[in-house]
Design a protein around this motif. Structure first.
Motif, PDB file in Angstrom:
ATOM      1  N   LEU A 146      43.713  64.673  52.293  1.00  0.00           N
ATOM      2  CA  LEU A 146      43.254  64.673  53.668  1.00  0.00           C
ATOM      3  C   LEU A 146      42.347  65.861  53.920  1.00  0.00           C
ATOM      4  CD1 LEU A 146      46.605  63.828  55.475  1.00  0.00           C
ATOM      5  CD2 LEU A 146      44.897  62.270  54.519  1.00  0.00           C
ATOM      6  N   GLY A 147      41.248  65.625  54.645  1.00  0.00           N
ATOM      7  CA  GLY A 147      40.310  66.707  54.908  1.00  0.00           C
ATOM      8  C   GLY A 147      39.098  66.223  55.665  1.00  0.00           C
ATOM      9  N   ALA A 148      37.932  66.632  55.208  1.00  0.00           N
ATOM     10  CA  ALA A 148      36.686  66.333  55.905  1.00  0.00           C
ATOM     11  C   ALA A 148      36.248  64.887  55.674  1.00  0.00           C
ATOM     12  CB  ALA A 148      35.596  67.295  55.445  1.00  0.00           C
ATOM     13  N   HIS A 149      35.413  64.412  56.569  1.00  0.00           N
ATOM     14  CA  HIS A 149      34.853  63.069  56.450  1.00  0.00           C
ATOM     15  C   HIS A 149      34.046  62.955  55.161  1.00  0.00           C
ATOM     16  CE1 HIS A 149      33.252  59.200  57.701  1.00  0.00           C
ATOM     17  NE2 HIS A 149      32.038  59.635  57.402  1.00  0.00           N
ATOM     18  N   HIS A 150      34.194  61.824  54.480  1.00  0.00           N
ATOM     19  CA  HIS A 150      33.496  61.613  53.212  1.00  0.00           C
ATOM     20  C   HIS A 150      32.594  60.385  53.330  1.00  0.00           C
ATOM     21  CE1 HIS A 150      32.666  61.124  48.978  1.00  0.00           C
ATOM     22  NE2 HIS A 150      33.303  62.248  48.714  1.00  0.00           N
ATOM     23  N   GLU A 151      31.292  60.630  53.378  1.00  0.00           N
ATOM     24  CA  GLU A 151      30.338  59.544  53.580  1.00  0.00           C
ATOM     25  C   GLU A 151      30.358  58.543  52.430  1.00  0.00           C
ATOM     26  OE1 GLU A 151      28.613  58.708  56.096  1.00  0.00           O
ATOM     27  OE2 GLU A 151      28.858  60.466  57.388  1.00  0.00           O
ATOM     28  N   GLY A 152      30.487  59.051  51.196  1.00  0.00           N
ATOM     29  CA  GLY A 152      30.481  58.160  50.045  1.00  0.00           C
ATOM     30  C   GLY A 152      31.624  57.169  50.078  1.00  0.00           C
ATOM     31  N   LEU A 153      32.824  57.645  50.404  1.00  0.00           N
ATOM     32  CA  LEU A 153      33.982  56.766  50.490  1.00  0.00           C
ATOM     33  C   LEU A 153      33.829  55.782  51.636  1.00  0.00           C
ATOM     34  CD1 LEU A 153      36.782  56.020  49.442  1.00  0.00           C
ATOM     35  CD2 LEU A 153      37.735  57.701  51.038  1.00  0.00           C
ATOM     36  N   GLN A 154      33.259  56.248  52.743  1.00  0.00           N
ATOM     37  CA  GLN A 154      33.086  55.361  53.888  1.00  0.00           C
ATOM     38  C   GLN A 154      32.166  54.189  53.556  1.00  0.00           C
ATOM     39  OE1 GLN A 154      34.782  55.723  56.894  1.00  0.00           O
ATOM     40  NE2 GLN A 154      34.038  53.616  57.085  1.00  0.00           N
ATOM     41  N   THR A 155      31.180  54.450  52.728  1.00  0.00           N
ATOM     42  CA  THR A 155      30.284  53.382  52.290  1.00  0.00           C
ATOM     43  C   THR A 155      31.064  52.268  51.596  1.00  0.00           C
ATOM     44  OG1 THR A 155      28.462  54.953  52.007  1.00  0.00           O
ATOM     45  CG2 THR A 155      28.268  52.838  50.870  1.00  0.00           C
ATOM     46  N   LEU A 156      32.040  52.661  50.777  1.00  0.00           N
ATOM     47  CA  LEU A 156      32.876  51.673  50.095  1.00  0.00           C
ATOM     48  C   LEU A 156      33.783  50.937  51.077  1.00  0.00           C
ATOM     49  CD1 LEU A 156      33.942  53.725  46.950  1.00  0.00           C
ATOM     50  CD2 LEU A 156      32.319  51.833  47.031  1.00  0.00           C
ATOM     51  N   VAL A 157      34.415  51.686  51.950  1.00  0.00           N
ATOM     52  CA  VAL A 157      35.325  51.079  52.932  1.00  0.00           C
ATOM     53  C   VAL A 157      34.590  50.042  53.772  1.00  0.00           C
ATOM     54  CG1 VAL A 157      36.744  51.547  54.963  1.00  0.00           C
ATOM     55  CG2 VAL A 157      36.843  53.091  53.007  1.00  0.00           C
ATOM     56  N   ASP A 158      33.374  50.358  54.174  1.00  0.00           N
ATOM     57  CA  ASP A 158      32.604  49.429  55.002  1.00  0.00           C
ATOM     58  C   ASP A 158      32.274  48.135  54.260  1.00  0.00           C
ATOM     59  OD1 ASP A 158      32.651  51.263  57.040  1.00  0.00           O
ATOM     60  OD2 ASP A 158      30.641  52.054  56.637  1.00  0.00           O
ATOM     61  N   ALA A 159      32.217  48.204  52.937  1.00  0.00           N
ATOM     62  CA  ALA A 159      31.850  47.020  52.154  1.00  0.00           C
ATOM     63  C   ALA A 159      33.038  46.106  51.852  1.00  0.00           C
ATOM     64  CB  ALA A 159      31.193  47.452  50.841  1.00  0.00           C
ATOM     65  N   LEU A 160      34.259  46.630  51.940  1.00  0.00           N
ATOM     66  CA  LEU A 160      35.427  45.866  51.510  1.00  0.00           C
ATOM     67  C   LEU A 160      35.702  44.580  52.295  1.00  0.00           C
ATOM     68  CD1 LEU A 160      37.980  48.684  50.593  1.00  0.00           C
ATOM     69  CD2 LEU A 160      36.438  47.396  49.104  1.00  0.00           C
ATOM     70  N   PRO A 161      35.447  44.519  53.607  1.00  0.00           N
ATOM     71  CA  PRO A 161      35.719  43.259  54.307  1.00  0.00           C
ATOM     72  C   PRO A 161      34.959  42.068  53.741  1.00  0.00           C
ATOM     73  CG  PRO A 161      35.442  45.039  55.881  1.00  0.00           C
ATOM     74  CD  PRO A 161      35.071  45.597  54.547  1.00  0.00           C
ATOM     75  N   ALA A 162      33.868  42.309  53.040  1.00  0.00           N
ATOM     76  CA  ALA A 162      33.072  41.212  52.485  1.00  0.00           C
ATOM     77  C   ALA A 162      33.667  40.635  51.209  1.00  0.00           C
ATOM     78  CB  ALA A 162      31.639  41.686  52.217  1.00  0.00           C
ATOM     79  N   ILE A 163      34.713  41.284  50.668  1.00  0.00           N
ATOM     80  CA  ILE A 163      35.320  40.778  49.431  1.00  0.00           C
ATOM     81  C   ILE A 163      36.815  40.528  49.630  1.00  0.00           C
ATOM     82  CG2 ILE A 163      33.619  41.770  47.852  1.00  0.00           C
ATOM     83  CD1 ILE A 163      35.725  44.029  47.338  1.00  0.00           C
ATOM     84  N   LYS A 164      37.169  39.926  50.747  1.00  0.00           N
ATOM     85  CA  LYS A 164      38.574  39.683  51.052  1.00  0.00           C
ATOM     86  C   LYS A 164      39.222  38.688  50.095  1.00  0.00           C
ATOM     87  CE  LYS A 164      38.533  40.679  56.010  1.00  0.00           C
ATOM     88  NZ  LYS A 164      38.766  40.116  57.365  1.00  0.00           N
ATOM     89  N   HIS A 165      38.454  37.801  49.521  1.00  0.00           N
ATOM     90  CA  HIS A 165      39.015  36.715  48.732  1.00  0.00           C
ATOM     91  C   HIS A 165      38.848  36.967  47.238  1.00  0.00           C
ATOM     92  CE1 HIS A 165      39.560  34.568  52.459  1.00  0.00           C
ATOM     93  NE2 HIS A 165      38.271  34.722  52.734  1.00  0.00           N
ATOM     94  N   LYS A 166      39.824  36.491  46.480  1.00  0.00           N
ATOM     95  CA  LYS A 166      39.825  36.644  45.026  1.00  0.00           C
ATOM     96  C   LYS A 166      38.536  36.102  44.415  1.00  0.00           C
ATOM     97  CE  LYS A 166      42.617  35.427  40.962  1.00  0.00           C
ATOM     98  NZ  LYS A 166      41.583  34.704  40.202  1.00  0.00           N
ATOM     99  N   ASP A 167      38.041  36.843  43.427  1.00  0.00           N
ATOM    100  CA  ASP A 167      36.843  36.490  42.663  1.00  0.00           C
ATOM    101  C   ASP A 167      35.550  36.620  43.463  1.00  0.00           C
ATOM    102  OD1 ASP A 167      38.255  35.960  40.309  1.00  0.00           O
ATOM    103  OD2 ASP A 167      38.628  33.880  40.912  1.00  0.00           O
ATOM    104  N   THR A 168      35.628  37.183  44.656  1.00  0.00           N
ATOM    105  CA  THR A 168      34.407  37.446  45.418  1.00  0.00           C
ATOM    106  C   THR A 168      33.655  38.621  44.800  1.00  0.00           C
ATOM    107  OG1 THR A 168      35.445  36.685  47.464  1.00  0.00           O
ATOM    108  CG2 THR A 168      33.447  38.019  47.675  1.00  0.00           C
ATOM    109  N   VAL A 169      32.371  38.452  44.656  1.00  0.00           N
ATOM    110  CA  VAL A 169      31.497  39.499  44.134  1.00  0.00           C
ATOM    111  C   VAL A 169      30.336  39.681  45.104  1.00  0.00           C
ATOM    112  CG1 VAL A 169      30.001  40.237  42.247  1.00  0.00           C
ATOM    113  CG2 VAL A 169      32.089  38.951  41.750  1.00  0.00           C
TER     114      VAL A 169
END
Length: 256
Positions: free
Chosen positions: A182-205
Motif C-alpha cells: 500500500l502506498g502511492a498511486h501507480h499509473e502503470g498498474l491502473q492501466t492494467l486494472v482499467d483493461a481487465l473488464p474487457a476480458i471477463k470471459h475465459k479465453d478472451t484476448v
C-alpha cells in the motif's frame, strides 16, 4: 495499516475474482498464471486438479526469505533490464487469471546479468494475489506476506529453442518477483486494472500493445536470488528467481 485498503489494489482484486472459473488446464504447457495455493482457497484451483507430472524436489518454490540468512555475494552482477514496449502483444484470460504476453521471437525484450549466465527473453507477466491485504504474495519475507506479487517470466533462448522446452529444463527460466504494498498511486498498474473488464470471459484476448513493464519494477537495484521451481504444476525446478527487495506501491486512497 488497520482498516485501510489501496483503492487500486482493491479494484484489482475485484476484477481478478471475476476471472477465476473452474476449468480444465490451459492449452499452453505452462502458463505460470496467478495461482493461490489449495490451503488458501475453498475450492481446489484448476492447476492442482490433476496428478502432478513432476513430483516436488529439493528446490521447490516459493520460499520464506529471511534477512538474517541472506548472504551477500560480491560477485553477483547488476541485473540489466531492457524491454521494448512494442513487443507487448495482448492480455489473455486463461480461465482463472490473466497474462500480459509479449513477442519473444527476438531479443528485443531481455534481461541479462545478475545471477544469469545468458540473456533471457521476456515471455509474459502475471500477478499472484489474495482475497485480503494480509496475504497474497507467494514469497514471504521474514514470514510476512505482501498483498500481491508480480512475476515477470523470462526464458533462456540461448540454451533452448522454445519456451516450452525451457520450462522443463535446468536454467530454463528466470522470473523477476516484485512485491506490491500500500502506498502511492501507480499509473502503470491502473492501466492494467482499467483493461481487465474487457476480458471477463475465459479465453478472451484483447490487444494491449506498447506497454513497458519496466514501470512495474522498482528502481532500487537490490534483489535476492535463488535456484527454485515453478509454483504451479508441473513444479519443474527450472527457475532462477530474482526477488526485488523493494516493493512497488499502489494507490493509498482509503476506504473501509
Amino acid at each position: 495499516m488497520n482498516g485501510v485498503k489501496a483503492k487500486t489494489l482493491a479494484h484489482l482484486y475485484k476484477q481478478l475474482k471475476t476471472l477465476w472459473r473452474p476449468a480444465a488446464a490451459p492449452v499452453q504447457l505452462c502458463s505460470l498464471a496467478a495461482c493461490t495455493r489449495k490451503n488458501r482457497n475453498d475450492a481446489l484451483h484448476p492447476l492442482w486438479q490433476s496428478p502432478l507430472t513432476i513430483p516436488g524436489g529439493t528446490r521447490q518454490s516459493p520460499i520464506n526469505i529471511q534477512w538474517r540468512d541472506s548472504v551477500y555475494d560480491p560477485f553477483l552482477k547488476p541485473l540489466n533490464i531492457s524491454y521494448d514496449p512494442t513487443t507487448c502483444l495482448h492480455i489473455w484470460n486463461n480461465g482463472y487469471s490473466f497474462l500480459v504476453e509479449f513477442d519473444d521471437s527476438t531479443d528485443k525484450s531481455i534481461i541479462v546479468g545478475g545471477p544469469l549466465e545468458n540473456q533471457y527473453r521476456l515471455k509474459q507477466f502475471h500477478f499472484h494475489w489474495g482475497a485480503i491485504n494480509e496475504w497474497g504474495s507467494e514469497h514471504t519475507v521474514d514470514s510476512k506476506f505482501y498483498p500481491a506479487e508480480l512475476h515477470l517470466v523470462h526464458w533462456n533462448a540461448v540454451a533452448y529453442p522454445t519456451f516450452e522446452e525451457a520450462v522443463m529444463e535446468g536454467n530454463g527460466l528466470a522470473v523477476i518477483g516484485v512485491f506490491l504494498k500500500l502506498g502511492a498511486h501507480h499509473e502503470g498498474l491502473q492501466t492494467l486494472v482499467d483493461a481487465l473488464p474487457a476480458i471477463k470471459h475465459k479465453d478472451t484476448v484483447i490487444e494491449f500493445d506498447v506497454f513497458d513493464p519496466t514501470c512495474l519494477i522498482p528502481s532500487c537495484p537490490d534483489y535476492w536470488t535463488y535456484a527454485g521451481s515453478l509454483t504451479t504444476p508441473p513444479l519443474t525446478e527450472s527457475v532462477t528467481w530474482i526477488i526485488k527487495k523493494k516493493p512497488i506501491e499502489v494507490d493509498e486512497n482509503q476506504h473501509e
